[in-house]
Every structure is written in C-alpha cells, then in structure tokens.
Design a protein around this motif. Structure first.
Motif, PDB file in Angstrom:
ATOM      1  N   GLY A 295       0.983  -1.160   0.078  1.00 53.45           N
ATOM      2  CA  GLY A 295      -0.102  -0.082  -0.091  1.00 53.45           C
ATOM      3  C   GLY A 295       0.900   1.152  -0.058  1.00 53.45           C
ATOM      4  N   PHE A 296       0.647   2.077   0.842  1.00 52.15           N
ATOM      5  CA  PHE A 296       1.503   3.271   1.088  1.00 52.15           C
ATOM      6  C   PHE A 296       1.963   3.480   2.489  1.00 52.15           C
ATOM      7  N   VAL A 297       3.366   4.439   2.502  1.00 50.14           N
ATOM      8  CA  VAL A 297       3.792   4.479   3.839  1.00 50.14           C
ATOM      9  C   VAL A 297       3.899   6.165   3.755  1.00 50.14           C
ATOM     10  N   LEU A 298       3.716   6.639   5.025  1.00 48.79           N
ATOM     11  CA  LEU A 298       3.736   8.048   5.337  1.00 48.79           C
ATOM     12  C   LEU A 298       4.661   8.042   6.380  1.00 48.79           C
ATOM     13  N   TYR A 299       5.815   9.119   6.147  1.00 48.84           N
ATOM     14  CA  TYR A 299       6.619   9.338   7.117  1.00 48.84           C
ATOM     15  C   TYR A 299       6.528  10.835   7.596  1.00 48.84           C
ATOM     16  N   ASP A 300       6.408  11.042   9.040  1.00 53.25           N
ATOM     17  CA  ASP A 300       6.121  12.386   9.342  1.00 53.25           C
ATOM     18  C   ASP A 300       7.463  13.060  10.049  1.00 53.25           C
TER      19      ASP A 300
END
Length: 542
Positions: free
Chosen positions: A480-485
């Motif tokens: 899917g998707f990965v978000l890094y904050d």
C-alpha cells in the motif's frame, strides 16, 4: 582534406571535433589514438580560468593524436632493447610512424584549434585492418562513460544499480551527464518505485530522451486512468522540450502521470511516452477511455494502437486558436464574426448544427481558408466538436487544464535550466497542486458532521486539520502506502481506508495520515468507505 586545410581548423566542443575526426578517419582509413593530453579540469591558470561550461565542452587544454603504429613500434623497440643486442637494435629500429595531429585551446579559451598536423605515414594504410580495428566514437568514449555502456542502457528502463554503474564508469567530469545521473540516483534513493527510461544518442554519451514517473504518479495512473491528456508543456532550454501526461483526480484537479523530456525535433514522442507508460503501469491499457491531445501532437493513430478502448480528442480551444491564427495569416481582416463562426462550428450540439455552421463558413470565409479547413480539420471533426465529445469528460475544460499545468511549470522552471536542474525541479513539484492543498476543510468536515455522531465527527474534523502538514513524506509499497512524518512511519492499504497509527486502530476512524495520503493521490476526502469499520460512528436514523 589535406594538412593545409586541417591546420588552424577550430572546434567549439570536443564532441564536434570527435565527430569530425571519426568521419575524416573513415575517409582516409587512418587509425589514430590519444598519445598525450592535458585535461582542462586538471590545469592551473595564472590568468582567469575558462568558464565551467567551456571546461565541460572542450575537455582538453592540449591533446596529441598519433598514428597507432607509433605505439606498436615503440612497444617492439622496448622489448628488443631489453635483449642482449640492445645497442645494435636501437640503431636499426624505426621510432614509429610520425603521423600526428595536435589540438590546443586558443588564447581566448573558448575553442580548440589544430596547431600541428603531419599526415604522411611511413607505412601503407590497410583498409582491412581499419575495418576490424576502427571504433567509432572512441574519442568521446575516452572522456566520459564508455559507449558500450550507454548503447546498452539506451531505450531501456534503468534502476538505481544501473545509474550507479554509469556514475562509477565516468572517466572524467562531464557535468551534463553526471549531474543528470546524480539527480536520478537521489530520486531512486528517496523513491525506489520510480520508473525511468533513458535514450542516448547512438554512439554518443548524450542524453536524447528521458521518460520517468514517480511512485505517486504511478498511483495516480492506477486510480484515475479513465481520461488522459498529453501535450508539449514548455521549452526549458535551447535543447530540450518537456511533454506531460495528465489525469484528473477525484477532486477535479489535473495531476501529472508521466514526464517526457526530449531534445527538440525528436520524433514519435507520443508513441514513446505511451509505450513507456504502459510498460510502467500495464494494467491501465484497457482502462483508458479517452485521450486528449494538444493541437501540435500529430500521432493520432498511435492512441488507438496502444490504447484500444480510448477515444481520441483534440483540445477544442487550441483548435479554435489555430484556425483563427491561420485565417489572420491569410490576410483576412480582423472581424468578430470570424471568431463567432468558428465557435459556432466547434460548439455544435448536433451533427446537423455542425453541417449548418460549416455552410455558413463557406459562404463567409475565404476559399483558401475553407480548403485548408476541409483538408486538415473537417476530417477530424469528431475529435474536437462539442457534439462528439466523450461524455464523462464533457465538463472538463482540457484547454484550461493544460494551461494551468503550463503556468505552473513556467513559474517553477528557469528558461535556461539544464536537464538535471529541470528534472530536480519536476521531482520537487511532485506534491499536490496548491488548489488541492488549500482544500475547503470546513466543507469536508460539514459533510462528516451531517452523517456522524458529534464525538466521531469532531475527531474526524481535528484529523482533517492536520492533512496538509508540510513535513509528510510519501512512498508506495507492494502492500500500500507509507507516510513518514519526520518521526515515525505509518502504513496504509492500497485503498487508503486503514492505517497503522494509534488514532485509527483505536477509533477505526479516518486519521490525518489517510487524509494526507488521499490528498497526495487525488482521492476524495469524504468517502463512506472510511467509516465502514466503525458504523457506530454514523447517526442512527430511525
């Protein structure tokens, strides 16, 4: 070309001399190689040094090319001088062939000049030996990446290992090629899902065409394949043009699906771009139902060949502007009625209305113009007249979509940008459009409040407010998707309905990470599938 003609001949780049020298060698059947040289990048100057672009173009301060027979005989002499008969042999053996050509940088430090030229060989020239030993482009090969590498990589998709392999084999600093490869090396590091195809000019270390799309662009292709748009966007230097494939996301915004950067005059760019796009995202081949082209794109048959279910449309406003410009060029006085007649034809709501509009044009407009019209535009009327427009995109203003994209690029790109600088800027611009990032949070929140109980609706509203936080970094994975904050990574599914963060797992309500990634990928922020795992959040209407 004899010695007198060669002496004093000037070249404004090492590449131009190399091409000239290859042709001259083929004509004379002479085999030459580099005997001595001094690269400009290693020179120290008492006065002002040459500009960096001159160092890049000329490569050498001084270089001597000698007949290959010179080196061969020197090697023989060395072996024989090591024998017992050293003194007698050194007297009898010839030093080698004296044929040579020398180039030096001129006093103005802006060109290479042939300063020495001796073409008399002391041995017969052998065409058979020349045919087996001559390597076209070997002088360029000696100053940058070996041609065997670029010829092999050309027209292929390349990955990070290929880019690093080419960088490793750069023999000298060729800033144009190296800078471009370095940009892609950085892109692959930050986005391993990038798809990249390079085309080099045959037998030259010169990039002719670049096709690439990031993992975000690939996701957009998969989510919104229904209608695509393709046009020439900008000329960002004297050498290169930029072409872009656009789609329309769920928010009605034009989004970039793929970029093609090509040297001016490169043919068949639509075919190259579409074929590369389908190789990158093969499952969209039969999903594309409409392809709108800019008026300058002539490869109409290519669309049907590569996208069998797609209808071809031509940007209507661009057609009108082209027709109006043509009639003015023919010397017709400016008249508001002319524009009205053209618009009437373009905006016809039935085939009968179009036929009547053409009859009015024939009665009013010059015969030469109508001949041009019937040859070039009437046969394709179903591609640009309103009546035959593809229904699902009828309300999308293709001209405005393309115009907005061009304006965005003109603001971001410098007209004198190098290929490397342009690619770097395009990668940086791979964030949602300003219009998307400044979406109406209140409107979306109000819609959730209308269907959710107060407490979950308030939580969703709070999470929406963090959706445009600027430090988010996105990438697509197989899952899917990965978000890094900036602190942690959060994993989401392909449908962007679930997230690994504590907010989602504890409440089963959409979180800031889902909203931010949906914005990035053009998906709607108000979506009932985001609430499918927490139906208790919905207002119970009895």
């Amino acid at each position: 070309m004899d010695e007198k003609e060669l002496m004093g001949k000037e070249f404004f780049s090492w590449e131009k001399f190399s091409l000239f020298f290859d042709e001259w060698c083929e004509q004379t059947k002479s085999l030459f190689s580099v005997f001595q040289s001094k690269p400009l990048s290693k020179c120290q100057w008492a006065s002002e040094p040459p500009r960096p672009e001159v160092v890049d173009a000329l490569k050498y301060r001084y270089i001597m090319l000698c007949c290959k027979e010179l080196k061969r005989r020197e090697q023989r002499v060395q072996k024989m001088q090591n024998s017992v008969e050293e003194k007698e042999v050194s007297k009898r053996v010839s030093v080698g062939c004296p044929a040579r050509i020398t180039l030096k940088i001129n006093e103005e430090k802006d060109r290479l000049v042939i300063t020495e030229c001796y073409l008399n060989h002391n041995h017969p020239l052998c065409p058979i030996e020349f045919a087996s030993c001559f390597k076209k482009g070997h002088l360029i090969d000696n100053c940058c990446i070996p041609l065997i590498i670029t010829n092999k990589m050309s027209k292929q998709f390349v990955g990070v290992h290929d880019i690093q392999y080419m960088l490793k084999h750069c023999k000298t600093q060729d800033y144009g090629v190296q800078d471009t490869l370095n940009v892609f090396n950085s892109l692959f590091t930050s986005d391993p899902g990038t798809k990249l195809k390079l085309v080099f000019v045959e037998n030259k270390v010169i990039i002719q065409t670049v096709f690439f799309l990031t993992s975000t662009m690939k996701s957009l292709c998969q989510c919104f394949p229904l209608a695509l748009f393709f046009d020439h966007m900008v000329s960002f230097s004297e050498e290169f043009d930029l072409y872009t494939v656009l789609c329309v996301d769920a928010l009605g915004q034009g989004r970039e699906c793929a970029y093609c950067l090509a040297q001016k005059g490169t043919p068949n760019l639509l075919r190259f771009t579409l074929a590369s796009l389908l190789q990158s995202v093969p499952n969209m081949k039969y999903k594309v139902q409409c392809m709108t082209l800019g008026v300058e794109i002539n490869e109409l048959d290519v669309v049907k060949e590569l996208l069998p279910n797609a209808r071809v449309q031509i940007c209507r406003t661009q057609v009108l502007e082209t027709l109006f410009s043509k009639i003015k060029d023919m010397g017709t006085p400016e008249d508001e009625n002319v524009w009205s007649l053209l618009c009437e034809a373009a905006e016809s709501s039935t085939s009968e209305a179009y036929s009547q509009a053409v009859e009015k044009m024939e009665a009013t407009l010059p015969e030469d113009f109508m001949k041009y019209y019937k040859e070039h535009w009437h046969p394709h009327c179903k591609m640009w007249v309103e009546f035959w427009a593809f229904e699902p995109v009828r309300n999308i203003n293709a001209s405005e979509l393309i115009k907005q994209q061009k304006q965005k690029l003109l603001v971001g790109l410098n007209p004198c940008s190098t290929l490397a600088q342009c690619i770097s800027i395009l990668v940086t611009m791979q964030t949602p459009n300003k219009e998307v990032m400044t979406f109406n949070k209140d409107e979306v929140a109000t819609r959730y409040h209308s269907i959710c109980n107060p407490e979950p609706a308030s939580l969703i509203e709070e999470e929406l407010s963090f959706a445009t936080y600027g430090a988010y970094n996105f990438r697509e994975t197989k899952e899917g998707f990965v978000l890094y904050d900036g602190v942690s990574e959060f994993h989401m599914d392909h449908n962007l309905t679930s997230c690994s963060c504590s907010i989602y797992t504890s409440s089963l309500l959409p979180c800031r990470h889902l909203f931010a990634t949906r914005l990035q990928n053009g998906k709607p922020l108000f979506d009932l599938t985001l609430l499918q795992k927490n139906k208790a959040a919905l207002i119970n209407i009895s």
